[in-house]
Structures are given as C-alpha cells and as structure tokens.
Design an enzyme around this catalytic site. Structure first.
Site, PDB file in Angstrom:
ATOM      1  N   ASN A  11      10.432 -45.878   3.267  1.00 40.42           N
ATOM      2  CA  ASN A  11      10.546 -44.667   2.889  1.00 40.42           C
ATOM      3  C   ASN A  11      11.962 -45.035   2.473  1.00 40.42           C
ATOM      4  O   ASN A  11      13.029 -44.706   3.380  1.00 40.42           O
ATOM      5  CB  ASN A  11      10.199 -43.516   3.871  1.00 40.42           C
ATOM      6  CG  ASN A  11      10.810 -42.236   3.066  1.00 40.42           C
ATOM      7  OD1 ASN A  11      11.235 -42.115   1.960  1.00 40.42           O
ATOM      8  ND2 ASN A  11      10.672 -41.222   3.764  1.00 40.42           N
ATOM      9  N   LYS A  13      13.651 -42.851   0.672  1.00 42.10           N
ATOM     10  CA  LYS A  13      14.191 -41.591   0.414  1.00 42.10           C
ATOM     11  C   LYS A  13      15.247 -41.484  -0.723  1.00 42.10           C
ATOM     12  O   LYS A  13      14.871 -42.337  -1.762  1.00 42.10           O
ATOM     13  CB  LYS A  13      15.242 -41.312   1.826  1.00 42.10           C
ATOM     14  CG  LYS A  13      14.600 -41.349   3.039  1.00 42.10           C
ATOM     15  CD  LYS A  13      14.988 -40.758   4.276  1.00 42.10           C
ATOM     16  CE  LYS A  13      13.953 -41.011   5.526  1.00 42.10           C
ATOM     17  NZ  LYS A  13      14.336 -40.624   6.553  1.00 42.10           N
ATOM     18  N   HIS A  96       6.865 -34.987   4.455  1.00 38.62           N
ATOM     19  CA  HIS A  96       7.922 -35.395   5.228  1.00 38.62           C
ATOM     20  C   HIS A  96       8.628 -34.445   5.802  1.00 38.62           C
ATOM     21  O   HIS A  96       8.872 -33.289   5.214  1.00 38.62           O
ATOM     22  CB  HIS A  96       8.975 -36.400   4.357  1.00 38.62           C
ATOM     23  CG  HIS A  96       9.655 -37.227   5.221  1.00 38.62           C
ATOM     24  ND1 HIS A  96      10.859 -36.762   5.781  1.00 38.62           N
ATOM     25  CD2 HIS A  96       9.432 -38.441   5.990  1.00 38.62           C
ATOM     26  CE1 HIS A  96      11.560 -37.582   6.614  1.00 38.62           C
ATOM     27  NE2 HIS A  96      10.762 -38.644   6.668  1.00 38.62           N
ATOM     28  N   GLU A  98      11.867 -33.917   6.007  1.00 38.17           N
ATOM     29  CA  GLU A  98      12.947 -33.516   5.233  1.00 38.17           C
ATOM     30  C   GLU A  98      12.534 -32.480   4.181  1.00 38.17           C
ATOM     31  O   GLU A  98      13.357 -31.784   3.870  1.00 38.17           O
ATOM     32  CB  GLU A  98      13.576 -34.712   4.673  1.00 38.17           C
ATOM     33  CG  GLU A  98      14.568 -35.522   5.873  1.00 38.17           C
ATOM     34  CD  GLU A  98      14.462 -37.098   5.808  1.00 38.17           C
ATOM     35  OE1 GLU A  98      14.309 -37.449   4.661  1.00 38.17           O
ATOM     36  OE2 GLU A  98      14.729 -37.712   6.403  1.00 38.17           O
ATOM     37  N   GLU A 168       6.149 -38.504  13.078  1.00 36.37           N
ATOM     38  CA  GLU A 168       7.287 -38.788  12.847  1.00 36.37           C
ATOM     39  C   GLU A 168       8.094 -37.666  13.896  1.00 36.37           C
ATOM     40  O   GLU A 168       8.357 -36.667  13.453  1.00 36.37           O
ATOM     41  CB  GLU A 168       8.036 -38.899  11.355  1.00 36.37           C
ATOM     42  CG  GLU A 168       7.484 -39.936  10.681  1.00 36.37           C
ATOM     43  CD  GLU A 168       8.437 -40.366   9.543  1.00 36.37           C
ATOM     44  OE1 GLU A 168       8.929 -41.390   9.575  1.00 36.37           O
ATOM     45  OE2 GLU A 168       8.823 -39.317   8.592  1.00 36.37           O
ATOM     46  N   GLY A 174      16.484 -40.894  11.741  1.00 39.28           N
ATOM     47  CA  GLY A 174      17.928 -41.530  11.461  1.00 39.28           C
ATOM     48  C   GLY A 174      19.081 -41.208  12.436  1.00 39.28           C
ATOM     49  O   GLY A 174      20.423 -41.146  12.327  1.00 39.28           O
ATOM     50  N   SER A 214      13.704 -44.215  13.449  1.00 46.50           N
ATOM     51  CA  SER A 214      14.580 -45.210  13.794  1.00 46.50           C
ATOM     52  C   SER A 214      13.747 -46.510  14.206  1.00 46.50           C
ATOM     53  O   SER A 214      13.855 -47.316  15.502  1.00 46.50           O
ATOM     54  CB  SER A 214      15.251 -44.756  14.980  1.00 46.50           C
ATOM     55  OG  SER A 214      16.062 -43.743  14.642  1.00 46.50           O
TER      56      SER A 214
HETATM   57  P1  13P Z   1      14.530 -43.897  10.034  1.00 45.14           P
HETATM   58  O1  13P Z   1      13.686 -45.096  10.187  1.00 45.14           O
HETATM   59  O2  13P Z   1      15.718 -43.932   9.168  1.00 45.14           O
HETATM   60  O3  13P Z   1      14.948 -43.110  11.392  1.00 45.14           O
HETATM   61  O4  13P Z   1      13.738 -42.757   9.208  1.00 45.14           O
HETATM   62  C1  13P Z   1      12.348 -42.412   9.459  1.00 45.14           C
HETATM   63  C2  13P Z   1      11.763 -41.781   8.649  1.00 45.14           C
HETATM   64  O5  13P Z   1      12.022 -40.653   7.889  1.00 45.14           O
HETATM   65  C3  13P Z   1      10.647 -42.511   7.516  1.00 45.14           C
HETATM   66  O6  13P Z   1      10.037 -41.503   6.602  1.00 45.14           O
END
Ligand code: 13P
Length: 250
Positions: A11, A13, A96, A98, A168, A174, A214
């Site tokens: 992903n 982002k 997601h 976010e 997740e 992150g 992560s």
């Molecule tokens: P990270 O791998 O940067 O923690 O992000 C995970 C994520 O949100 C994947 O959709």
C-alpha cells in the site's frame, strides 16, 4: 488442508509520482521472479496507468487504494469502480483505517464500496482493526467481528471467496510496533471464525486474511507462516524494491 496462496500487497499510500511508480515496478519485476506469492501494488490513482504498463509481462497486479460506490455522477474528485476496472485494476483497498479516520469512512460506506467493487469485477481488500484504546479495553474481538460483519452485509458466499480481509491494528501502522505473530494470529483466527459463522467452514477456509502494520522483511516470514495469516498489507516497507521483494518471498 494446505494453506491458501499468500497475497502480499504494497500500500503505497500517497507516495510516488507516475514516473517513480514506473521505475519502481520495472526494478521490482526481476526481483520477484522466484516468489510464489500473489503480488499486488496498491498505487495512487494517477499512477495506475504507468504502473499497469510497467507491470506487463510480470505477475504484479495493480490495485487502487479507494473507490467510490456509485458508477458515475456528481461526485467531484471521486473515482468509480467502473473506471478502475476499465483501466485493468484487479484489487481495491477498502476501508483502510486512514480513510476511516481522516476521510470519515464508516462501516456503512465501506459496505457500499465492497458491494460496488464486486459489481464491477474488482476484488476488495477490506481493512479492519482496533485502536490501542480498544485493545487496552479488551474490545479487540468485538470490534473486529463487528467491522467484518458490517463490511460483508449482502455479500454472497461466491463473492466473499474472492475478497481479502486485512487485519491492521491501528497501533501497529507506521509505528514500527508490529503485532507479535501470536497477537496477529489470534485476531486473524477470530476473523476466520466470523466468516464461518456468516457463511460456512468451507468458505471461511478459502478467504485470504492478511496482516498489516509495520511488516518488514525480518518479521514477514514468521507472521505469514501462522495458520490463519495468508500474507500482508505492507505500507512503508513496500516503497523499497529489495525490501518488498524480500517480504513477497513469504
Ligand atoms: P506500515 O507497514 O507502514 O505500518 O503501514 C501498514 C499499512 O497501513 C498498510 O495498509
């Protein structure tokens, strides 16, 4: 029964321009030749065209990170499932955390988008997961079960087999704080049992469940070898070709 085929999705982002996307995918192609996982890159909308062109001749599939649930109309700034399908997109990330947090997505809009994804022949990667406060309050199982059920309202058994569910935990995204393999497995197992309740054991055994939060080259193997974890949804570590290729190796 043997485990399902692993699916490793990056992903990106809000990262990489179209030129950067194309260069990245060309560099990734030879690195993933030996991998037996299904490999997906979820790129920003504007990178889809160049990414699909760059991925030709490889097993890399291109995903979108979001879509609108309507086919067309007065929805300024939005992109429909029909448009994505027409471009050659295979998967779409839906719900997601976010998007839920910064763009006011709810279980209801997530459900509408999941139904729309199937309608237009896209496979949804449906994201669920608890916050740290919910985990600390012992609400993880209840919260995740509710999110799964709400996302799948009206989804048939035939459709759900093609869906991917990404667990997740928000506290692991992150932050560098990965869930332990046991913590991740515990919740992925709860998700599979929820699918069994909603559909059947046979259907539940066919749905792929990813872990995200992560994921790195040095923890992916342990996570992906757990019984109910069928790959990962990878953020930061998917932006580097060597790291993502190593994760994709399973
Ligand atoms: P990270 O791998 O940067 O923690 O992000 C995970 C994520 O949100 C994947 O959709």
């Amino acid at each position: 029964m043997s485990k399902r085929k692993l699916i490793v999705a990056g992903n990106w982002k809000m990262n990489k321009t179209p030129a950067e996307a194309s260069a990245f995918i060309k560099e990734l192609k030879p690195l993933i030749k030996g991998s037996r996982s299904e490999i997906v890159c979820a790129v920003p909308f504007v990178d889809i065209q160049t990414s699909i062109t760059a991925a030709r001749g490889s097993r890399i599939k291109i995903a979108a990170q979001n879509m609108h649930f309507e086919e067309k109309g007065a929805y300024t700034g939005e992109v429909s499932g029909q448009m994505l399908k027409d471009m050659g997109v295979k998967y779409v990330i839906i719900g997601h955390s976010e998007r839920r947090e910064y763009f006011a997505e709810t279980n209801k809009t997530v459900n509408k988008k999941v139904l729309a994804a199937f309608k237009y022949g896209l496979k949804p990667i449906i994201c669920v997961g608890e916050s740290l406060a919910q985990r600390d309050a012992g609400l993880t199982a209840e919260h995740v079960r509710y999110q799964v059920k709400a996302a799948l309202l009206g989804v048939t058994a035939e459709q759900v087999k093609k869906a991917v569910i990404a667990y997740e935990p928000i506290w692991a995204i992150g932050t560098g704080r990965t869930a332990t393999a046991e913590q991740a497995e515990e919740v992925c197992r709860i998700i599979r049992l929820t699918l069994k309740e909603l559909y059947s054991k046979r259907v539940a055994c066919m749905v792929r469940i990813q872990y995200g939060g992560s994921v790195k080259a040095d923890n992916a193997h342990e996570l992906f070898s757990m019984e109910d974890i069928d790959g990962g949804l990878v953020g930061g570590a998917s932006l580097k070709t060597a790291e993502f290729a190593a994760i994709s190796a399973g």
